[in-house]
Design a protein around this motif. Structure first.
Motif, PDB file in Angstrom:
ATOM      1  N   ARG A   1     -58.970 -31.651  15.440  1.00 41.27           N
ATOM      2  CA  ARG A   1     -60.211 -31.671  14.677  1.00 41.27           C
ATOM      3  C   ARG A   1     -61.184 -30.654  15.266  1.00 41.27           C
ATOM      4  N   PRO A   2     -61.829 -29.858  14.413  1.00 36.28           N
ATOM      5  CA  PRO A   2     -62.731 -28.834  14.932  1.00 36.28           C
ATOM      6  C   PRO A   2     -63.943 -29.449  15.603  1.00 36.28           C
ATOM      7  N   THR A   3     -64.393 -28.801  16.641  1.00 35.11           N
ATOM      8  CA  THR A   3     -65.592 -29.248  17.328  1.00 35.11           C
ATOM      9  C   THR A   3     -66.820 -28.908  16.510  1.00 35.11           C
ATOM     10  N   ALA A   4     -67.700 -29.865  16.309  1.00 32.50           N
ATOM     11  CA  ALA A   4     -68.909 -29.615  15.532  1.00 32.50           C
ATOM     12  C   ALA A   4     -69.802 -28.622  16.265  1.00 32.50           C
ATOM     13  N   VAL A   5     -70.330 -27.663  15.513  1.00 30.90           N
ATOM     14  CA  VAL A   5     -71.217 -26.656  16.076  1.00 30.90           C
ATOM     15  C   VAL A   5     -72.567 -26.794  15.408  1.00 30.90           C
TER      16      VAL A   5
ATOM     17  N   ARG B   1     -58.917 -12.645   7.662  1.00 34.01           N
ATOM     18  CA  ARG B   1     -57.675 -13.396   7.858  1.00 34.01           C
ATOM     19  C   ARG B   1     -56.466 -12.498   7.646  1.00 34.01           C
ATOM     20  N   LEU B   2     -56.389 -11.452   8.437  1.00 33.23           N
ATOM     21  CA  LEU B   2     -55.264 -10.525   8.328  1.00 33.23           C
ATOM     22  C   LEU B   2     -54.113 -11.051   9.180  1.00 33.23           C
ATOM     23  N   GLY B   3     -53.593 -12.190   8.746  1.00 32.63           N
ATOM     24  CA  GLY B   3     -52.506 -12.839   9.463  1.00 32.63           C
ATOM     25  C   GLY B   3     -51.883 -13.908   8.593  1.00 32.63           C
ATOM     26  N   LEU B   4     -50.939 -14.635   9.160  1.00 31.22           N
ATOM     27  CA  LEU B   4     -50.214 -15.666   8.425  1.00 31.22           C
ATOM     28  C   LEU B   4     -51.109 -16.872   8.177  1.00 31.22           C
ATOM     29  N   ALA B   5     -51.227 -17.277   6.928  1.00 35.74           N
ATOM     30  CA  ALA B   5     -51.856 -18.534   6.533  1.00 35.74           C
ATOM     31  C   ALA B   5     -50.784 -19.287   5.758  1.00 35.74           C
ATOM     32  N   PRO B   6     -50.137 -20.292   6.357  1.00 35.65           N
ATOM     33  CA  PRO B   6     -48.909 -20.849   5.777  1.00 35.65           C
ATOM     34  C   PRO B   6     -48.997 -21.175   4.289  1.00 35.65           C
ATOM     35  N   ALA B   7     -50.028 -21.902   3.880  1.00 35.38           N
ATOM     36  CA  ALA B   7     -50.108 -22.297   2.473  1.00 35.38           C
ATOM     37  C   ALA B   7     -50.373 -21.102   1.569  1.00 35.38           C
ATOM     38  N   GLU B   8     -51.364 -20.285   1.918  1.00 32.55           N
ATOM     39  CA  GLU B   8     -51.728 -19.179   1.040  1.00 32.55           C
ATOM     40  C   GLU B   8     -50.638 -18.117   1.002  1.00 32.55           C
ATOM     41  N   SER B   9     -49.999 -17.846   2.116  1.00 29.45           N
ATOM     42  CA  SER B   9     -48.905 -16.871   2.109  1.00 29.45           C
ATOM     43  C   SER B   9     -47.767 -17.350   1.223  1.00 29.45           C
ATOM     44  N   LEU B  10     -47.504 -18.653   1.240  1.00 32.25           N
ATOM     45  CA  LEU B  10     -46.421 -19.202   0.425  1.00 32.25           C
ATOM     46  C   LEU B  10     -46.784 -19.223  -1.052  1.00 32.25           C
ATOM     47  N   TRP B  11     -48.042 -19.594  -1.373  1.00 34.34           N
ATOM     48  CA  TRP B  11     -48.455 -19.592  -2.786  1.00 34.34           C
ATOM     49  C   TRP B  11     -48.452 -18.177  -3.340  1.00 34.34           C
TER      50      TRP B  11
ATOM     51  N   ILE C   1     -44.666 -28.358   8.833  1.00 34.07           N
ATOM     52  CA  ILE C   1     -44.982 -26.960   9.102  1.00 34.07           C
ATOM     53  C   ILE C   1     -46.435 -26.892   9.527  1.00 34.07           C
ATOM     54  N   PRO C   2     -46.731 -26.528  10.754  1.00 34.02           N
ATOM     55  CA  PRO C   2     -48.122 -26.549  11.230  1.00 34.02           C
ATOM     56  C   PRO C   2     -48.998 -25.553  10.461  1.00 34.02           C
ATOM     57  N   GLY C   3     -50.254 -25.910  10.351  1.00 29.06           N
ATOM     58  CA  GLY C   3     -51.234 -25.045   9.711  1.00 29.06           C
ATOM     59  C   GLY C   3     -52.631 -25.485  10.079  1.00 29.06           C
ATOM     60  N   PRO C   4     -53.603 -24.598   9.995  1.00 24.06           N
ATOM     61  CA  PRO C   4     -54.970 -24.936  10.391  1.00 24.06           C
ATOM     62  C   PRO C   4     -55.675 -25.788   9.347  1.00 24.06           C
ATOM     63  N   LEU C   5     -56.812 -26.343   9.754  1.00 22.54           N
ATOM     64  CA  LEU C   5     -57.670 -27.049   8.812  1.00 22.54           C
ATOM     65  C   LEU C   5     -58.416 -26.044   7.940  1.00 22.54           C
ATOM     66  N   ARG C   6     -58.759 -26.476   6.730  1.00 22.69           N
ATOM     67  CA  ARG C   6     -59.513 -25.648   5.806  1.00 22.69           C
ATOM     68  C   ARG C   6     -60.633 -26.480   5.223  1.00 22.69           C
ATOM     69  N   GLY C   7     -61.832 -25.910   5.168  1.00 20.28           N
ATOM     70  CA  GLY C   7     -62.965 -26.614   4.594  1.00 20.28           C
ATOM     71  C   GLY C   7     -62.693 -27.054   3.166  1.00 20.28           C
TER      72      GLY C   7
ATOM     73  N   PRO D   1     -62.348 -31.594   6.179  1.00 23.13           N
ATOM     74  CA  PRO D   1     -61.392 -30.490   6.050  1.00 23.13           C
ATOM     75  C   PRO D   1     -59.994 -30.979   5.699  1.00 23.13           C
ATOM     76  N   ALA D   2     -59.287 -30.164   4.927  1.00 20.91           N
ATOM     77  CA  ALA D   2     -57.909 -30.467   4.546  1.00 20.91           C
ATOM     78  C   ALA D   2     -56.958 -29.698   5.450  1.00 20.91           C
ATOM     79  N   CYS D   3     -55.719 -30.158   5.498  1.00 23.55           N
ATOM     80  CA  CYS D   3     -54.733 -29.548   6.372  1.00 23.55           C
ATOM     81  C   CYS D   3     -53.834 -28.614   5.569  1.00 23.55           C
ATOM     82  N   THR D   4     -53.887 -27.328   5.861  1.00 19.92           N
ATOM     83  CA  THR D   4     -53.053 -26.373   5.155  1.00 19.92           C
ATOM     84  C   THR D   4     -51.584 -26.503   5.558  1.00 19.92           C
ATOM     85  N   GLY D   5     -51.322 -27.076   6.726  1.00 18.61           N
ATOM     86  CA  GLY D   5     -49.941 -27.309   7.118  1.00 18.61           C
ATOM     87  C   GLY D   5     -49.259 -28.311   6.208  1.00 18.61           C
ATOM     88  N   THR D   6     -49.982 -29.371   5.840  1.00 16.48           N
ATOM     89  CA  THR D   6     -49.442 -30.342   4.895  1.00 16.48           C
ATOM     90  C   THR D   6     -49.143 -29.669   3.563  1.00 16.48           C
TER      91      THR D   6
END
Length: 662
Positions: free
Chosen positions: A8-12, A271-281, A316-322, A329-334
């Motif tokens: 879970r992201p740390t609140a800022v 985000r010039l890198g792998l984003a599991p959900a978006e790269s797959l979609w 498949i692991p993935g970061p949280l997304r607002g 936040p939702a889990c892009t890995g799910t």
């Protein structure tokens, strides 16, 4: 919950939260992993986020051009393609009376760090020009630049025909051709004296690399996408399709673990890198251009899949997304885990070779095994604990179950009937728990609270309820909604509360918390709009699909056919133009693939390569008039289709063994 909760992201505190610099007016060139961000005037001033980057490091932050001791007057900056841009300026030397410039200057800047500066003289007599280029860099990482934590410029050293900077293990070299007459390292200055006759032109080429010997963009991969094209009555369709393909190609990145496999990076600059959900979609929406990108992306994600026998196995692991102001936040890995078997099933129908399907099938089965354990006692799939159950998550789970069952049956693997039964039960429970009845016909809830109460927010994520995918024989898979509820969602999407005239709002206009700039609370998201267009078209609601499609095309034209991942959902009025979101990625993988997705939907191509058939279900209303799509790939061979102004489709080119289905 039996599936893993991502960290879970740390609140800022709001006062300390870094603010992304605005990039909506920037001219961006990308050929992953190379990236150049320029202001419209073309001068890299050393301020803000502008610069030449490679693999996330800024190689050059300052590149200021002076002619005759003064800055040229910027006239125009424009993109020439995904990987290059042009900047035009003028200079008055004073050799001629009057206000007219007598030197024209053009800078062609490439994503690989190459820049060609061409000066043309229109003076009536010979002139001698002093041309100076002031260079500098901090060698900062892009993340530090975006957060405002870039360090000061580093001291330069003279290096052959240019300058060099180094810090720690990083270095940057800028060389020039022809070699400068003078190089002043302390000032980061290269200087030339040019004698120019009337009508003459002189060119200086600068090349910025990490290594003086590096002459090509390191890490670029072979393009797995077909060189497809569109043409027809509306010339904008051709421009949009071409730009979408170019942008998606420019985002292709190499997997460090297996350099032969490419995936689409999520977007630039952030985000010039792998984003599991978006790269797959993105790979899924690009299937009409061939199955190579989908196969490579699936292999990349399979290598990240968690192994073992625990509750996380198969995930498949993935970061949280607002997810907006109402939801955590939702889990892009799910999302990626659920998409994996569905994309593999559809890639097989488009012509992914059976040996490649067999190699990826174990990973798809592990995704389904994880999904089986992730269902709660009530039969729903929950988001990472704690949090509500989202409607789009149920749609992704249902699609995985239906298409996964079809894939298992086609490959002679056990479990197909179990997943069909689970999908049927999920449909019943969804209609009972997620649908909110009302005098206007009702609406889907955006989520269920942990206590089971539905959250009555109408959002663009409901588009995923219409996205069913394809089964063998080119048949649409059953959806979570029955025909009556699908018709109601179509009606809601066609109303101004959701259709702003440029695309689908991510939250309905009068919902609490609506913000036309909110990335999940109102702004138009190109991906959701494309999913809605194709889902509505497949369900037979052509009027609503055509309305959204025309709005997307109009928005694409306003953005130079490079749709950002999102833009403000201000209501369209006569003479208005879509308003950019200052922090949106552009180009972005799912936004680029969206153009391919909606334009190929006009032909309604439904392939079944293993059966040797393809079915065409075009939009009978032909909302863009006649259109021809060529250079597509079905069953591994070129495929071309034409749709007439009457909405009739005809195959013009196809594999010899491919037959037109009913």
């Amino acid at each position: 919950m039996s599936h893993p909760a991502p960290p879970r992201p740390t609140a800022v505190p709001a006062a300390r939260r870094p603010e992304l610099p605005p990039v909506h007016a920037a001219v961006i060139c990308v050929a992953a992993p190379c990236l150049v961000i320029s202001p419209e005037h073309g001068q890299l001033t050393g301020q803000g986020i502008d610069g030449i980057y490679r693999s996330g490091r800024r190689l050059l932050s300052r590149c200021m051009l002076r002619v005759g001791g003064r800055e040229p007057v910027a006239v125009r900056g424009r993109s020439l393609g995904a990987d290059r841009a042009a900047f035009t300026a003028t200079v008055r030397t004073g050799a001629e009376p009057g206000p007219d410039p007598d030197i024209a200057l053009e800078r062609i800047r490439h994503a690989d760090g190459t820049e060609r500066i061409t000066l043309r003289s229109f003076a009536a007599r010979p002139v001698r020009l002093t041309v100076e280029v002031l260079l500098g860099t901090d060698l900062a990482e892009l993340a530090a630049v975006a957060a405002g934590r870039a360090g000061p410029e580093l001291p330069a050293g003279v290096h052959a025909a240019g300058l060099r900077w180094s810090a720690g293990g990083a270095q940057s070299v800028t060389t020039a051709e022809p070699a400068p007459d003078d190089a002043v390292a302390s000032a980061g200055l290269l200087r030339w004296q040019l004698d120019m006759d009337p009508g003459a032109a002189r060119t200086i080429e600068l090349r910025t690399t990490q290594d003086r010997a590096a002459r090509a963009p390191a890490g670029q991969v072979a393009n797995p996408l077909a060189d497809a094209r569109a043409e027809g009555d509306d010339p904008r369709a051709e421009a949009w399709f071409r730009t979408s393909v170019e942008d998606l190609c420019a985002l292709l990145s190499r997997d460090p673990a297996e350099p032969g496999d490419a995936f689409a990076a999520a977007g630039v600059p952030w985000r010039l890198g792998l984003a599991p959900a978006e790269s797959l979609w993105a790979a899924r929406m690009a299937l009409p251009l061939g199955t190579g990108l989908a196969a490579a992306t699936l292999r990349v994600l399979a290598r990240t899949q968690i192994e073992g026998r625990g509750a996380e196995a198969g995930w498949i692991p993935g970061p949280l997304r607002g997810a907006g102001p109402q939801l955590p936040p939702a889990c892009t890995g799910t999302e990626a885990t659920l998409a994996f078997p569905a994309v593999l099933a559809e890639a097989r129908l488009w012509g992914l070779p059976e040996d490649e399907v067999a190699g990826l099938l174990p990973a798809a089965e592990r995704c389904l095994d994880w999904l089986r354990g992730a269902f709660g006692e009530d039969g729903f799939l929950a988001d990472p604990d704690p949090g509500p159950r989202r409607s789009e998550t149920q749609a992704h789970a249902h699609r995985a179950a239906v298409l996964g069952a079809d894939l298992l049956a086609a490959r002679g693997r056990p479990g197909a009937e179990e997943w069909r039964d689970r999908a049927a039960a999920l449909r019943e429970r969804f209609r009972d728990r997620f649908w909110i009845d009302g005098p206007d016909g009702g609406r889907p809830a955006s989520a269920l609270h942990p206590d089971g109460r539905p959250l009555p927010r109408l959002t663009g994520a409901a588009a995923h309820l219409l996205d069913t995918g394809l089964l063998r024989g080119g048949r649409p898979a059953p959806g979570l909604l029955d025909r009556v509820r699908t018709e109601q969602v179509a009606r809601l999407f066609g109303a101004p509360a959701m259709d702003c005239g440029w695309g689908l709002r991510s939250m309905a206009l009068k919902e609490p918390g609506h913000n036309p700039y909110g990335h999940r609370s109102g702004a138009v998201r190109a991906y959701e709009s494309a999913v809605a267009v194709c889902g509505l078209a497949a369900a037979g609601f052509e009027k609503e699909a055509a309305g959204l499609l025309r709005g997307m095309l109009d928005a694409a034209e306003a953005f130079g056919y490079r749709l950002p991942e999102m833009f403000a959902a201000e209501q369209r009025t006569a003479g208005s133009v879509p308003v950019p979101h200052p922090a949106a990625c552009r180009p972005a993988a799912v936004a680029a693939a969206a153009g391919i997705h909606v334009l190929t939907a006009l032909a309604g191509i439904r392939p079944d390569a293993p059966a040797g058939t393809v079915t065409l279900v075009p939009l009978s209303s032909a909302p863009l008039g006649a259109i021809r799509l060529a250079g597509l790939r079905v069953a591994g061979e070129p495929f071309a289709v034409r749709v007439s102004r009457l909405g009739l489709a005809m195959v013009e080119e196809a594999a010899d063994a491919l037959q037109l289905g009913g």
